[in-house]
Enzyme design. Structure first.
Site, PDB file in Angstrom:
ATOM      1  N   GLU A   1     -11.091  22.160   1.334  1.00  0.00           N
ATOM      2  CA  GLU A   1     -11.814  22.474   0.111  1.00  0.00           C
ATOM      3  C   GLU A   1     -13.305  22.506   0.420  1.00  0.00           C
ATOM      4  OE1 GLU A   1     -10.922  19.950  -3.213  1.00  0.00           O
ATOM      5  OE2 GLU A   1     -12.928  20.189  -4.050  1.00  0.00           O
TER       6      GLU A   1
ATOM      7  N   GLU B   1     -21.037  21.401  -7.565  1.00  0.00           N
ATOM      8  CA  GLU B   1     -20.480  20.639  -8.678  1.00  0.00           C
ATOM      9  C   GLU B   1     -21.625  19.920  -9.372  1.00  0.00           C
ATOM     10  OE1 GLU B   1     -16.225  18.884  -8.050  1.00  0.00           O
ATOM     11  OE2 GLU B   1     -17.432  18.375  -6.291  1.00  0.00           O
TER      12      GLU B   1
END
Length: 415
Positions: free
Chosen positions: A163, A168
C-alpha cells in the site's frame, strides 16, 4: 498512529464484490509554455463534464458498503449522490450526515454516506509520478485519502499486496498530511512514513494543493506542491520485503470517523467535500526508459554522464543513443527528471556559467524549469537558459545556465 487505523486495507470487508473479484512566478514563468512542456501521460482525469454527472466509468469504479475493520462511520454509495462532477472541472466526493437508503453499518443504522473510487481493472501504475490536485475538507472526524494498492490484492491479500498512501489527512490535524508505506512486516502502526505540515498556520482545507509521489524501482519520494518531505527505499524496511516494484491501482475516498480520526462532533461541518481538480500519472523517469529525449545543438541529446545516478553527476551534450540517461520527463511541478533524479543548477546558482547536474529531487528553485514555445528551457530563479558551454557540439560538452540570447546552443526540442 493507532494500529487498527489501516485495517481497512487489510481484510477489505467493506469492498464491493466487484473489487474483490478483480483483485486490479518568476519573470521567466510568464513566458508562453510550448507543447514540449507536457510529460507523457499514462492516466489523466480532469473531471470535465456537466454539473451532477457521474465520474468517468471507463476510469473509475465506485465501491459500496461500510467498514467494520476500522470502525469508520460512513456507508459508501454508488451513483452520483456522493460522487459527482461540479461542472467546473472538479470531482466532488461528498460526505453527508444522512441515510436515505436505510443503509446498515457495523454499528447499526448508518449515520453518514460518502464515496470511495478506485481504478482496479481499469488502470494500474508501475513507476512514474502519481499526483492529485485537491482541496480537502475540514472538521473533526473527516479522513480524506489518495492512495494505491497492489493489483495482486485478491491473490496475496493485504499487506502483502503493498500500500502506498500518497496523502492522508485527519481532521484534528488541519495543517498536516501523511505519506506512508505498508507491506509485510510494516503494516498498521508499523507503517513506514512521515508527515508534512504547512507553514504559518495554514490549513489544507483553505486551498488546492498537489500531493504526489515520484516512484522508481526501489525508491518512492513524497511531495506537497513540489516540496519533497521524504524518500523511502528498501533500506528503510529493516530487512522486510519491498513490495512496490509492481502494478498498483489508485484510490480516492472520504471516510468519516474511525480509530485514527475519531468520530465527528458538533463542530464538524456537513456536507464535507473532498474536491479533486485532477488526478494524473506521468511516465516513469527511472523504470526502464520511458521518457523522452531533449535534443539541442547539432541534434544531440541532453545526457547524464556515464548514466551515473550519483548526486552531482554532470549533465552534458552527447550523441543520441536511446539509453535511460537520455530519457527525461518534464513534470507539471516544473521539474525535468531522468534516472529518478532532477535536473539541478549546481549550488542553486544564478550566475552565467553555473553548471547543471543531476541531483536528488528536493523541490527547490534550482530544480524548477519552464519549457517555452520558443524552445528555451529556462530556470526561473536565475531567469537564465539551459546552454551548451562555448557553443561546442562535441560529445561530453557540459551544460550550464546563461543569459537567454536566442542562440542555437540554447534551443531545445523536447520529444
Amino acid at each position: 498512529m493507532d494500529s487498527p487505523r489501516l485495517l481497512r486495507r487489510c481484510l477489505f470487508a467493506a469492498l464491493s464484490a466487484t473489487l474483490v473479484a478483480i483483485a486490479a512566478v518568476a519573470p521567466a514563468q510568464a513566458r508562453e509554455a510550448g507543447p514540449g512542456a507536457v510529460a507523457a501521460v499514462t492516466f489523466s482525469d480532469t473531471f470535465d463534464g456537466p454539473a451532477g454527472a457521474a465520474v468517468d466509468s471507463g476510469k473509475w469504479q465506485l465501491e459500496t458498503g461500510d467498514n467494520v475493520n476500522n470502525h469508520e462511520r460512513q456507508y459508501y454509495t454508488s451513483g452520483t449522490n456522493n460522487a459527482r462532477l461540479d461542472g467546473q472541472g472538479h470531482l466532488v466526493i461528498e460526505a453527508r450526515r444522512e441515510n436515505p437508503g436505510n443503509y446498515q453499518c457495523w454499528y447499526g443504522r448508518c449515520e453518514y454516506t460518502s464515496a470511495r473510487l478506485n481504478t482496479s481493472g481499469k488502470f494500474t501504475a508501475q513507476y512514474g509520478r502519481v499526483e492529485a490536485r485537491m482541496k480537502i475538507p475540514r472538521g473533526q472526524g473527516v479522513w480524506p485519502a489518495f492512495w494505491m494498492l497492489g493489483q495482486d490484492l485478491g491473490q496475496v491479500g493485504w499487506p502483502d499486496s503493498g500500500e502506498i498512501d500518497v496523502m492522508e489527512n485527519v481532521g484534528f490535524e488541519p495543517a498536516t498530511v501523511h505519506g506512508t508505506l505498508h507491506g509485510p512486516g510494516y503494516s498498521g502502526s508499523g507503517g513506514i512514513g512521515a508527515g508534512y505540515t504547512l507553514p504559518g498556520g495554514q490549513a489544507f482545507a483553505d486551498a488546492f494543493h498537489t500531493f504526489a509521489v515520484d516512484w522508481a524501482p526501489d525508491r518512492i519520494t513524497w511531495s506537497v506542491d513540489g516540496t519533497v518531505y521524504q524518500t523511502r527505499t528498501p533500506a528503510d524496511l529493516n530487512g522486510s520485503q519491498w513490495v512496490f516494484n509492481k502494478p498498483f491501482f489508485l484510490i480516492l475516498n472520504l471516510a468519516i470517523g474511525g480509530y485514527w480520526p475519531g468520530d465527528p462532533d458538533g463542530s464538524t461541518p456537513f456536507p464535507a467535500q473532498l474536491v479533486v481538480d485532477e488526478v494524473k500519472v506521468t511516465t516513469s523517469d527511472g523504470s526502464g526508459g520511458t521518457g523522452t529525449t531533449i535534443r539541442g545543438l547539432a541534434n544531440k541529446c541532453v545526457d547524464v554522464a556515464n548514466a551515473n545516478t550519483a548526486d552531482g553527476t554532470p549533465i552534458q551534450l552527447h550523441d543520441c543513443n536511446g539509453n535511460d540517461a537520455q530519457k527525461w520527463t518534464v513534470g507539471s511541478d516544473g521539474t525535468i527528471r531522468a534516472l529518478g533524479k532532477c535536473l539541478d543548477v549546481a549550488g542553486g546558482g544564478t550566475a552565467d556559467g553555473t553548471p547543471v547536474q543531476l541531483w536528488t529531487c528536493n523541490g527547490t528553485a534550482a530544480q524548477k524549469w519552464v519549457v517555452t514555445a520558443a524552445r528555451d528551457i529556462v530556470n526561473p530563479q536565475a531567469d537564465k537558459c539551459l546552454d551548451v558551454k562555448d557553443n561546442n557540439s562535441a560529445n561530453g560538452t557540459r551544460l550550464q545556465i546563461w543569459t537567454c540570447a536566442g542562440t542555437a546552443n540554447q534551443k531545445w526540442t523536447v520529444g
